[in-house]
Structure formats: C-alpha cells, structure tokens
Design a protein around this motif. Structure first.
Motif, PDB file in Angstrom:
ATOM      1  N   SER A  63      -0.267  -5.134   2.417  1.00  0.00           N
ATOM      2  CA  SER A  63       0.673  -4.188   1.817  1.00  0.00           C
ATOM      3  C   SER A  63       0.634  -4.340   0.301  1.00  0.00           C
ATOM      4  O   SER A  63       0.856  -5.437  -0.228  1.00  0.00           O
ATOM      5  CB  SER A  63       2.092  -4.440   2.341  1.00  0.00           C
ATOM      6  OG  SER A  63       2.149  -4.199   3.731  1.00  0.00           O
ATOM      7  N   GLY A  64       0.355  -3.237  -0.387  1.00  0.00           N
ATOM      8  CA  GLY A  64       0.294  -3.262  -1.843  1.00  0.00           C
ATOM      9  C   GLY A  64       1.600  -2.800  -2.461  1.00  0.00           C
ATOM     10  O   GLY A  64       2.686  -3.001  -1.913  1.00  0.00           O
ATOM     11  N   LEU A  65       1.502  -2.165  -3.607  1.00  0.00           N
ATOM     12  CA  LEU A  65       2.680  -1.673  -4.305  1.00  0.00           C
ATOM     13  C   LEU A  65       3.380  -0.598  -3.489  1.00  0.00           C
ATOM     14  O   LEU A  65       2.735   0.176  -2.780  1.00  0.00           O
ATOM     15  CB  LEU A  65       2.278  -1.102  -5.669  1.00  0.00           C
ATOM     16  CG  LEU A  65       1.813  -2.118  -6.703  1.00  0.00           C
ATOM     17  CD1 LEU A  65       1.073  -1.410  -7.838  1.00  0.00           C
ATOM     18  CD2 LEU A  65       2.999  -2.906  -7.257  1.00  0.00           C
ATOM     19  N   ASN A  66       4.702  -0.552  -3.608  1.00  0.00           N
ATOM     20  CA  ASN A  66       5.451   0.456  -2.874  1.00  0.00           C
ATOM     21  C   ASN A  66       6.434   1.168  -3.790  1.00  0.00           C
ATOM     22  O   ASN A  66       6.605   0.806  -4.962  1.00  0.00           O
ATOM     23  CB  ASN A  66       6.170  -0.158  -1.669  1.00  0.00           C
ATOM     24  CG  ASN A  66       7.104  -1.284  -2.051  1.00  0.00           C
ATOM     25  OD1 ASN A  66       7.954  -1.126  -2.939  1.00  0.00           O
ATOM     26  ND2 ASN A  66       6.982  -2.431  -1.391  1.00  0.00           N
ATOM     27  N   ALA A  67       7.084   2.188  -3.251  1.00  0.00           N
ATOM     28  CA  ALA A  67       7.970   3.030  -4.048  1.00  0.00           C
ATOM     29  C   ALA A  67       9.161   2.257  -4.583  1.00  0.00           C
ATOM     30  O   ALA A  67       9.634   2.523  -5.697  1.00  0.00           O
ATOM     31  CB  ALA A  67       8.450   4.219  -3.206  1.00  0.00           C
ATOM     32  N   MET A  93      -7.323  -4.946  -8.128  1.00  0.00           N
ATOM     33  CA  MET A  93      -6.319  -4.355  -9.002  1.00  0.00           C
ATOM     34  C   MET A  93      -5.858  -3.044  -8.383  1.00  0.00           C
ATOM     35  O   MET A  93      -6.680  -2.201  -8.017  1.00  0.00           O
ATOM     36  CB  MET A  93      -6.856  -4.103 -10.412  1.00  0.00           C
ATOM     37  CG  MET A  93      -5.902  -3.290 -11.295  1.00  0.00           C
ATOM     38  SD  MET A  93      -6.484  -3.050 -12.989  1.00  0.00           S
ATOM     39  CE  MET A  93      -5.930  -4.580 -13.719  1.00  0.00           C
ATOM     40  N   GLU A  94      -4.540  -2.898  -8.259  1.00  0.00           N
ATOM     41  CA  GLU A  94      -3.971  -1.666  -7.731  1.00  0.00           C
ATOM     42  C   GLU A  94      -3.053  -1.048  -8.770  1.00  0.00           C
ATOM     43  O   GLU A  94      -2.243  -1.745  -9.397  1.00  0.00           O
ATOM     44  CB  GLU A  94      -3.173  -1.920  -6.450  1.00  0.00           C
ATOM     45  CG  GLU A  94      -2.617  -0.629  -5.855  1.00  0.00           C
ATOM     46  CD  GLU A  94      -1.635  -0.856  -4.722  1.00  0.00           C
ATOM     47  OE1 GLU A  94      -1.446   0.081  -3.925  1.00  0.00           O
ATOM     48  OE2 GLU A  94      -1.046  -1.950  -4.643  1.00  0.00           O
ATOM     49  N   ASP A 105      -8.073 -10.648  -2.534  1.00  0.00           N
ATOM     50  CA  ASP A 105      -8.412  -9.698  -1.476  1.00  0.00           C
ATOM     51  C   ASP A 105      -7.704 -10.009  -0.158  1.00  0.00           C
ATOM     52  O   ASP A 105      -7.846  -9.264   0.815  1.00  0.00           O
ATOM     53  CB  ASP A 105      -9.920  -9.610  -1.272  1.00  0.00           C
ATOM     54  CG  ASP A 105     -10.551 -10.942  -0.888  1.00  0.00           C
ATOM     55  OD1 ASP A 105      -9.823 -11.945  -0.738  1.00  0.00           O
ATOM     56  OD2 ASP A 105     -11.797 -10.980  -0.741  1.00  0.00           O
ATOM     57  N   ARG A 106      -6.935 -11.093  -0.118  1.00  0.00           N
ATOM     58  CA  ARG A 106      -6.108 -11.401   1.038  1.00  0.00           C
ATOM     59  C   ARG A 106      -4.642 -11.033   0.802  1.00  0.00           C
ATOM     60  O   ARG A 106      -3.790 -11.298   1.655  1.00  0.00           O
ATOM     61  CB  ARG A 106      -6.220 -12.887   1.392  1.00  0.00           C
ATOM     62  CG  ARG A 106      -7.626 -13.311   1.812  1.00  0.00           C
ATOM     63  CD  ARG A 106      -8.024 -12.660   3.109  1.00  0.00           C
ATOM     64  NE  ARG A 106      -9.407 -13.004   3.493  1.00  0.00           N
ATOM     65  CZ  ARG A 106      -9.983 -12.629   4.618  1.00  0.00           C
ATOM     66  NH1 ARG A 106      -9.312 -11.876   5.464  1.00  0.00           N
ATOM     67  NH2 ARG A 106     -11.225 -12.969   4.889  1.00  0.00           N
ATOM     68  N   GLY A 107      -4.355 -10.459  -0.364  1.00  0.00           N
ATOM     69  CA  GLY A 107      -3.006  -9.980  -0.622  1.00  0.00           C
ATOM     70  C   GLY A 107      -2.113 -10.925  -1.391  1.00  0.00           C
ATOM     71  O   GLY A 107      -0.933 -10.619  -1.602  1.00  0.00           O
ATOM     72  N   ALA A 108      -2.625 -12.084  -1.808  1.00  0.00           N
ATOM     73  CA  ALA A 108      -1.824 -12.996  -2.625  1.00  0.00           C
ATOM     74  C   ALA A 108      -1.700 -12.430  -4.038  1.00  0.00           C
ATOM     75  O   ALA A 108      -2.710 -12.092  -4.676  1.00  0.00           O
ATOM     76  CB  ALA A 108      -2.455 -14.379  -2.662  1.00  0.00           C
ATOM     77  N   ALA A 109      -0.477 -12.313  -4.531  1.00  0.00           N
ATOM     78  CA  ALA A 109      -0.254 -11.706  -5.845  1.00  0.00           C
ATOM     79  C   ALA A 109      -0.706 -12.636  -6.962  1.00  0.00           C
ATOM     80  O   ALA A 109      -0.356 -13.822  -6.976  1.00  0.00           O
ATOM     81  CB  ALA A 109       1.221 -11.365  -6.012  1.00  0.00           C
TER      82      ALA A 109
END
Length: 299
Positions: A63-67, A93-94, A105-109
């Motif tokens: 799950s990346g950036l959200n609203a 980078m998103e 690439d595993r979602g760790a910020a």
C-alpha cells in the motif's frame, strides 16, 4: 529559446510531514468549472476494491500513498491521484496529487510523506496561518535514469492568486533532479515557463495564458524530454496542440549537483493537429528500462 531557471533546492529527508485537517477533495476540472475560483472541498465516495485475480505468483506489492495522507499534508486531497512511479535497485519513489514518498520495494518507508508543493520548493497549496493560497500543482511524473544515476521528476504548476484562490495568469513546468544517486537526499528544482502569452521568449498562442497539461517524461542517451498539452488557464477552449521540451540529461544532472551550467532548452510546438475533428494530444516520449541499452546513432 525559452530559458531553464533554477528556482530552489530541497532535501527530501529534511522536509516536514505536516498534519492538517482534511477538508475535502479538489480537482482541476472543478476549478475550471468554477472559473478558477477555489471553493469548499467536495466529499466523494470511496468504492470498495474489487479483486481482478485470485493468483499472481511471483508478484508483490504494498500500500502506497493514500488520500488521507495527501489530505493531511495539504488540508485537502486532489483527484484523480495521477500517480508518478519510478524504481531502481530495490528503491521505489511514488508521487501523487499532492504527495511524495520513497520506499523499499517491500514497502518499508525511507522517507515520511511530503507535500508535493514542498518537494518542488513551492509555497503550500493553502497556508492556514496566513490564509494565503499557493501554486496549483498536478500530474506528477518521475523517472530514474541508470545512465546518469539520477532521479528526475516533473509536475505542472499554475499560479494562484494568494488572497482569493483564483487561477492567476502564469504557468510553469517544474523539474526536480536529484543531486546524487540518493532519491531521499538533495534535489535541485528547475522551472520552464509554459504560459505561451508572448512575453519574454515565449510564443503567443490563442486564448493564452495557458498551461502545460499532463507532462509526459522520457529520456534517451542524450536528453530528457517532456511533452505537454497546451490548454488555456481561463475558459473552456480546445487545446493549442502539444509542446515538446528537450534538454541535455547530463547537463541537468551537472546543474543539479552544481558542477555545470544550466543546459539549453529546445521547444517544439507540435501544433493543433486534428484527429476526428479534435486536437490531438502531445507525443509520449519513450523511456529505456533498467538493463536496456540505447541503439547507437539513432537519436
């Protein structure tokens, strides 16, 4: 030719992740329908996710950036998100309207969520302390270039009248270039005027001042290329066709790390070529994926 201007420097890790009340959702189309006037955010429904497959062996995601994150950064969210996504060697980078974050690439910020306005060295969309509006940014794109080892990002910018929130009469294409191979570190921010109202070295096109909609980002062995659709800032008119901006890739990288001058800019007006009676969109510059190579003597 129009010049490239350097407008700022930022450190992504050092930018704040502010928290603001979420006021609603905004879109560029809403502002156009309102004649450029900023208004109260309009809540929108959030439909449930619908799986399209039950098996995807070998694929991973997170799950990346959200609203909500974007809204907490800016006081409102902007739809559609217009995701800009780029990756290299396990780093992702998103960018969305209006936030940016770097992950593994595993979602760790690797960074906190940051306002897109702050990343491009611009005032906030709205400052609740001063009650002033900042530039309208939209349509982020990003690209990692294996040849130079740099991260390149673009976004459109339209000036906003600080007191009223109405659209102003100037627009820019903003370009962020990492100073090193570290996507979480320093970036130089450059700007290209896209107003097309005949001032300075800009061309004069019908119904302008205009803005460069949907900047598309590409590269080859020699250059960075950005194409846009040219639309008037005020009023509902057809586009003036497309514009293609070309600049030296190594020149931008050198300027970003303060080891060279700003590169020259070449602008090509594609023109309002009609397809089925409507102006065609701008070109889509190509990109070479990691591990790919450039064919010699073809640029």
């Amino acid at each position: 030719a129009q010049p490239i201007q350097r407008v700022g420097t930022v450190n992504l890790r050092g930018l704040p992740g502010a928290s603001m009340p979420l006021g609603g959702v905004r879109s560029l189309r809403e502002k156009v329908k309102e004649g450029g006037q900023a208004g109260k955010g309009v809540p929108v429904p959030n439909p449930a996710n619908v799986p399209v497959t039950t098996s995807n062996p070998g694929a991973t995601g997170f799950s990346g950036l959200n609203a909500v994150q974007s809204g907490r950064l800016n006081g409102f969210d902007v739809e559609p998100p217009d995701q800009g996504l780029c990756a290299y060697h396990g780093v992702v980078m998103e960018q969305v309207n209006l936030a940016v974050r770097v992950y593994t690439d595993r979602g760790a910020a690797l960074t906190r969520p940051v306002s897109l306005n702050a990343f491009f060295a611009q005032p906030p969309p709205f400052d609740p302390t001063t009650k002033r509006f900042g530039p309208f940014l939209s349509d982020p794109r990003c690209y990692h270039d294996a040849q130079t080892g740099r991260w390149y990002s673009t976004v459109l910018s339209i000036d906003i009248k600080p007191r009223t929130g109405a659209f102003g009469n100037r627009s820019s294409l903003l370009i962020a270039v990492s100073a090193t191979s570290d996507p979480t570190g320093d970036y130089a921010i450059f700007a290209i005027d896209t107003t097309d109202n005949g001032k300075g070295n800009a061309p004069r096109l019908p119904h302008c001042p205009c803005f460069g909609d949907q900047p598309r980002l590409g590269a080859d062995a020699n250059g960075i290329y950005v194409s846009t659709d040219i639309y008037p800032i005020q009023g509902l008119f057809n586009s003036n066709g497309g514009a293609l901006y070309a600049m030296s890739k190594t020149g931008l990288a050198a300027a970003a790390s303060d080891t060279g001058p700003l590169p020259s800019l070449v602008r090509i007006h594609v023109g309002a070529t009609k397809v089925d009676g409507f102006p065609a969109n701008a070109l889509q510059p190509a990109q070479t994926p990691p591990g790919g190579s450039y064919a010699p003597d073809t640029e």
